[in-house]
Design an enzyme around this catalytic site. Sequence first.
Site, PDB file in Angstrom:
ATOM      1  CG  ASP A 184       7.028   1.839 -15.869  1.00 52.51           C
ATOM      2  OD1 ASP A 184       7.162   2.103 -14.654  1.00 52.51           O
ATOM      3  OD2 ASP A 184       6.651   2.659 -16.721  1.00 52.51           O
ATOM      4  CG  HIS A 185       8.958  -1.197  -9.414  1.00 54.38           C
ATOM      5  ND1 HIS A 185       7.913  -2.061  -9.169  1.00 54.38           N
ATOM      6  CD2 HIS A 185       9.781  -1.332  -8.348  1.00 54.38           C
ATOM      7  CE1 HIS A 185       8.093  -2.664  -8.009  1.00 54.38           C
ATOM      8  NE2 HIS A 185       9.222  -2.234  -7.494  1.00 54.38           N
TER       9      HIS A 185
END
Length: 216
Positions: A184-185
């Site tokens: 998850d950036h």
Amino acid sequence: SQAWRFVPHVTQFDRADVTELEEFRTRYAGEVEKQGGKLTVTAMLLKICAEALRRFPRFNASLDMAAREIIYKKYVHIGVAVDTDRGLLVPVIRDVDKKGIFDLSLELTEVAGKARGKKIKPDDLQGGTFTISNLGGIGGTNFTPIVYTPQSAILGVSRARTEPVYRDGELTPRVILPLALSYDHRIIDGAEGIRFVRWIVEALEHPLLLVFKGGL
Ligand code: CAO
């Protein structure tokens, strides 16, 4: 589908030379088998990932969007994707960081058997802080796994193959394991993503080094 829609995914690929690890695995597989388990690359990755998660806490965290907070987990519970005739199930192995590879092999064999034998309980599928999805027993050169929200990352594993590798001036046959980490950036930056994967690759290639550094 919620993860697909709301989580900005990045997938980081890498490859580990697992030639020595494979020798170790085949040497000790019989001992684990006598106890009813199977020593596989997934069991060894459970242990290595647990140590990596301890060192890189953002990969063992979740995002609470309502509170705008990152929640760091003090425990390491790793979900393992299991292919069953009813579809995908992800039983969770708890406190992986506190267990040895031998016990993890037995537990993995047990939970995969329960999942396939319709004996898994809803509680067994809850509370994971990270996930491993190993499709390598079936095949494939690589794939991009989807983060299992609210977790922040998932490690995809494809088939290890013997390949010619240029080493010390000559081509040598080596066993190469492809890895794909999706994350998850919003929680994890690209540089941290590659550092985490590199750490796992080095642990797979030089597990003794980690013992010396006080890791595994
Ligand atoms: N590369 C090469 N060989 C591999 C391998 C890999 N990455 N992973 C497993 N293997 C080999 C094993 O060594 C074993 O070989 P032998 O039969 O010669 O001993 C064989 O493949 C079968 O392994 P396994 O599946 O029994 O063992 P495992 O512990 O590695 O994996 C499990 C357990 C539960 C992860 C796996 O059985 C499974 O279900 N994988 C599918 C996961 C999945 O569906 N992911 C998709 C999720 S997203 O839709």
